[in-house]
Design a protein around this motif. Sequence first.
Motif, PDB file in Angstrom:
ATOM      1  N   PHE A 113     -21.421  -2.655  24.155  1.00 10.48           N
ATOM      2  CA  PHE A 113     -21.496  -1.757  23.051  1.00 10.48           C
ATOM      3  C   PHE A 113     -22.031  -2.654  21.863  1.00 10.48           C
ATOM      4  CE2 PHE A 113     -19.596   1.246  25.900  1.00 10.48           C
ATOM      5  CZ  PHE A 113     -20.433   2.344  25.756  1.00 10.48           C
ATOM      6  N   SER A 114     -21.354  -3.887  21.987  1.00  9.43           N
ATOM      7  CA  SER A 114     -21.446  -4.680  20.605  1.00  9.43           C
ATOM      8  C   SER A 114     -23.018  -5.017  20.489  1.00  9.43           C
ATOM      9  CB  SER A 114     -20.719  -5.923  21.054  1.00  9.43           C
ATOM     10  OG  SER A 114     -21.145  -6.647  21.906  1.00  9.43           O
ATOM     11  N   SER A 115     -23.702  -5.169  21.395  1.00  7.43           N
ATOM     12  CA  SER A 115     -25.251  -5.276  21.257  1.00  7.43           C
ATOM     13  C   SER A 115     -26.119  -3.866  20.756  1.00  7.43           C
ATOM     14  CB  SER A 115     -25.893  -5.899  22.541  1.00  7.43           C
ATOM     15  OG  SER A 115     -25.765  -4.612  23.483  1.00  7.43           O
ATOM     16  N   LEU A 116     -25.219  -3.053  20.707  1.00  6.49           N
ATOM     17  CA  LEU A 116     -25.937  -1.749  20.236  1.00  6.49           C
ATOM     18  C   LEU A 116     -25.382  -1.422  19.020  1.00  6.49           C
ATOM     19  CD1 LEU A 116     -25.456   0.708  23.174  1.00  6.49           C
ATOM     20  CD2 LEU A 116     -27.609  -0.464  22.512  1.00  6.49           C
ATOM     21  N   GLY A 117     -24.771  -2.497  18.276  1.00  2.00           N
ATOM     22  CA  GLY A 117     -24.312  -2.395  16.745  1.00  2.00           C
ATOM     23  C   GLY A 117     -22.959  -1.832  16.621  1.00  2.00           C
ATOM     24  N   PHE A 118     -22.246  -1.512  17.830  1.00  2.04           N
ATOM     25  CA  PHE A 118     -20.697  -1.172  17.282  1.00  2.04           C
ATOM     26  C   PHE A 118     -19.932  -2.313  17.479  1.00  2.04           C
ATOM     27  CE2 PHE A 118     -22.784   2.416  19.898  1.00  2.04           C
ATOM     28  CZ  PHE A 118     -22.497   3.473  19.241  1.00  2.04           C
ATOM     29  N   PRO A 119     -18.757  -2.099  16.727  1.00  2.93           N
ATOM     30  CA  PRO A 119     -17.889  -3.265  16.396  1.00  2.93           C
ATOM     31  C   PRO A 119     -17.299  -3.609  17.794  1.00  2.93           C
ATOM     32  CG  PRO A 119     -17.070  -1.298  15.434  1.00  2.93           C
ATOM     33  CD  PRO A 119     -18.223  -0.881  16.016  1.00  2.93           C
ATOM     34  N   ARG A 120     -16.671  -4.889  18.060  1.00  5.93           N
ATOM     35  CA  ARG A 120     -16.292  -5.421  19.249  1.00  5.93           C
ATOM     36  C   ARG A 120     -15.051  -4.470  19.650  1.00  5.93           C
ATOM     37  NH1 ARG A 120     -18.219  -7.822  23.530  1.00  5.93           N
ATOM     38  NH2 ARG A 120     -17.153  -9.375  24.318  1.00  5.93           N
ATOM     39  N   SER A 121     -14.367  -4.029  18.936  1.00  2.00           N
ATOM     40  CA  SER A 121     -13.088  -3.353  19.247  1.00  2.00           C
ATOM     41  C   SER A 121     -13.337  -1.900  20.156  1.00  2.00           C
ATOM     42  CB  SER A 121     -12.034  -2.979  18.218  1.00  2.00           C
ATOM     43  OG  SER A 121     -12.837  -2.198  17.095  1.00  2.00           O
ATOM     44  N   SER A 122     -14.545  -1.516  19.721  1.00  2.00           N
ATOM     45  CA  SER A 122     -14.905  -0.230  20.300  1.00  2.00           C
ATOM     46  C   SER A 122     -15.113  -0.352  21.912  1.00  2.00           C
ATOM     47  CB  SER A 122     -16.389   0.324  19.776  1.00  2.00           C
ATOM     48  OG  SER A 122     -17.395  -0.360  20.199  1.00  2.00           O
ATOM     49  N   ASP A 123     -15.377  -1.567  22.389  1.00  6.86           N
ATOM     50  CA  ASP A 123     -15.207  -1.668  24.082  1.00  6.86           C
ATOM     51  C   ASP A 123     -13.967  -1.391  24.687  1.00  6.86           C
ATOM     52  OD1 ASP A 123     -18.054  -2.316  23.675  1.00  6.86           O
ATOM     53  OD2 ASP A 123     -17.781  -4.352  24.005  1.00  6.86           O
ATOM     54  N   LYS A 124     -13.057  -2.056  23.677  1.00  8.96           N
ATOM     55  CA  LYS A 124     -11.483  -1.861  24.347  1.00  8.96           C
ATOM     56  C   LYS A 124     -11.097  -0.367  24.184  1.00  8.96           C
ATOM     57  CE  LYS A 124     -10.355  -6.409  23.421  1.00  8.96           C
ATOM     58  NZ  LYS A 124      -9.433  -7.569  22.654  1.00  8.96           N
ATOM     59  N   ILE A 125     -11.452   0.446  22.973  1.00 12.00           N
ATOM     60  CA  ILE A 125     -11.043   1.933  22.704  1.00 12.00           C
ATOM     61  C   ILE A 125     -11.652   2.563  23.844  1.00 12.00           C
ATOM     62  CG2 ILE A 125     -11.262   3.699  21.225  1.00 12.00           C
ATOM     63  CD1 ILE A 125     -10.830   1.814  18.934  1.00 12.00           C
ATOM     64  N   ILE A 126     -12.861   2.543  24.271  1.00  8.31           N
ATOM     65  CA  ILE A 126     -13.564   3.140  25.305  1.00  8.31           C
ATOM     66  C   ILE A 126     -12.869   3.125  26.513  1.00  8.31           C
ATOM     67  CG2 ILE A 126     -15.609   3.577  26.448  1.00  8.31           C
ATOM     68  CD1 ILE A 126     -17.190   3.304  23.759  1.00  8.31           C
ATOM     69  N   ILE A 127     -12.726   1.708  26.779  1.00 12.26           N
ATOM     70  CA  ILE A 127     -11.892   1.315  28.252  1.00 12.26           C
ATOM     71  C   ILE A 127     -10.732   2.242  28.271  1.00 12.26           C
ATOM     72  CG2 ILE A 127     -10.793  -0.575  29.448  1.00 12.26           C
ATOM     73  CD1 ILE A 127     -13.408  -2.361  28.396  1.00 12.26           C
ATOM     74  N   TYR A 128      -9.854   2.172  27.081  1.00 11.54           N
ATOM     75  CA  TYR A 128      -8.731   2.796  27.256  1.00 11.54           C
ATOM     76  C   TYR A 128      -8.676   4.185  27.285  1.00 11.54           C
ATOM     77  CZ  TYR A 128      -6.463  -2.013  25.820  1.00 11.54           C
ATOM     78  OH  TYR A 128      -6.299  -3.158  25.758  1.00 11.54           O
ATOM     79  N   VAL A 129      -9.495   4.687  26.675  1.00  6.37           N
ATOM     80  CA  VAL A 129      -9.455   6.294  26.831  1.00  6.37           C
ATOM     81  C   VAL A 129     -10.222   6.640  28.055  1.00  6.37           C
ATOM     82  CG1 VAL A 129     -10.821   8.278  26.011  1.00  6.37           C
ATOM     83  CG2 VAL A 129      -9.984   6.515  24.387  1.00  6.37           C
ATOM     84  N   GLY A 130     -11.006   5.857  28.635  1.00  7.55           N
ATOM     85  CA  GLY A 130     -11.580   6.185  29.874  1.00  7.55           C
ATOM     86  C   GLY A 130     -10.607   5.837  30.981  1.00  7.55           C
ATOM     87  N   LEU A 131      -9.789   5.134  30.883  1.00 10.27           N
ATOM     88  CA  LEU A 131      -8.880   4.760  32.012  1.00 10.27           C
ATOM     89  C   LEU A 131      -7.560   5.615  31.843  1.00 10.27           C
ATOM     90  CD1 LEU A 131      -8.216   1.051  31.928  1.00 10.27           C
ATOM     91  CD2 LEU A 131      -9.218   2.411  33.700  1.00 10.27           C
ATOM     92  N   LEU A 132      -7.279   6.341  30.540  1.00 10.03           N
ATOM     93  CA  LEU A 132      -6.272   7.195  30.273  1.00 10.03           C
ATOM     94  C   LEU A 132      -6.516   8.447  30.997  1.00 10.03           C
ATOM     95  CD1 LEU A 132      -3.508   7.910  28.998  1.00 10.03           C
ATOM     96  CD2 LEU A 132      -4.921   8.698  27.009  1.00 10.03           C
ATOM     97  N   CYS A 133      -7.798   8.868  30.937  1.00  6.99           N
ATOM     98  CA  CYS A 133      -8.215   9.964  31.522  1.00  6.99           C
ATOM     99  C   CYS A 133      -8.126  10.083  32.710  1.00  6.99           C
ATOM    100  CB  CYS A 133      -9.682  10.647  30.768  1.00  6.99           C
ATOM    101  SG  CYS A 133     -10.125  10.901  29.237  1.00  6.99           S
ATOM    102  N   SER A 134      -8.745   8.833  33.375  1.00  9.48           N
ATOM    103  CA  SER A 134      -8.721   8.811  34.853  1.00  9.48           C
ATOM    104  C   SER A 134      -7.141   8.829  35.488  1.00  9.48           C
ATOM    105  CB  SER A 134      -9.330   7.441  35.225  1.00  9.48           C
ATOM    106  OG  SER A 134     -10.702   7.531  34.988  1.00  9.48           O
ATOM    107  N   PHE A 135      -6.198   8.340  34.467  1.00 12.51           N
ATOM    108  CA  PHE A 135      -4.795   8.328  34.833  1.00 12.51           C
ATOM    109  C   PHE A 135      -4.346   9.571  34.793  1.00 12.51           C
ATOM    110  CE2 PHE A 135      -0.308   7.639  33.709  1.00 12.51           C
ATOM    111  CZ  PHE A 135       0.009   7.016  35.015  1.00 12.51           C
TER     112      PHE A 135
END
Length: 99
Positions: A31-53
Amino acid sequence: MKHPLLIAEKLLYFLAVFGALFTVFSVTVDFSSLGFPRSSDKIIIYVGLLCSFVTALILIADVFKNNIDSKYKWTLGFLVFGGILGLFYLRFRDQYKSK
């Protein structure tokens, strides 16, 4: 099924789809190549994992409450694959009743 799900089925579908999509997309798309900050990758991963959990926990409770055949295999599958297997289970939930 003898026992209903702990939360509404539509909400559980949403959590499973959200968890599956964002877990897969966050691993495959930078997502950083699309102009999002680097921390947005981690937030999306955590939210996705939380929903799966959350999906996995609710479906594991459902498998044990309804005494589904091969409940230990379902439990292992939910823990490993989370939302993806959760979608499959929710779609055919009524067919997995104990005989």
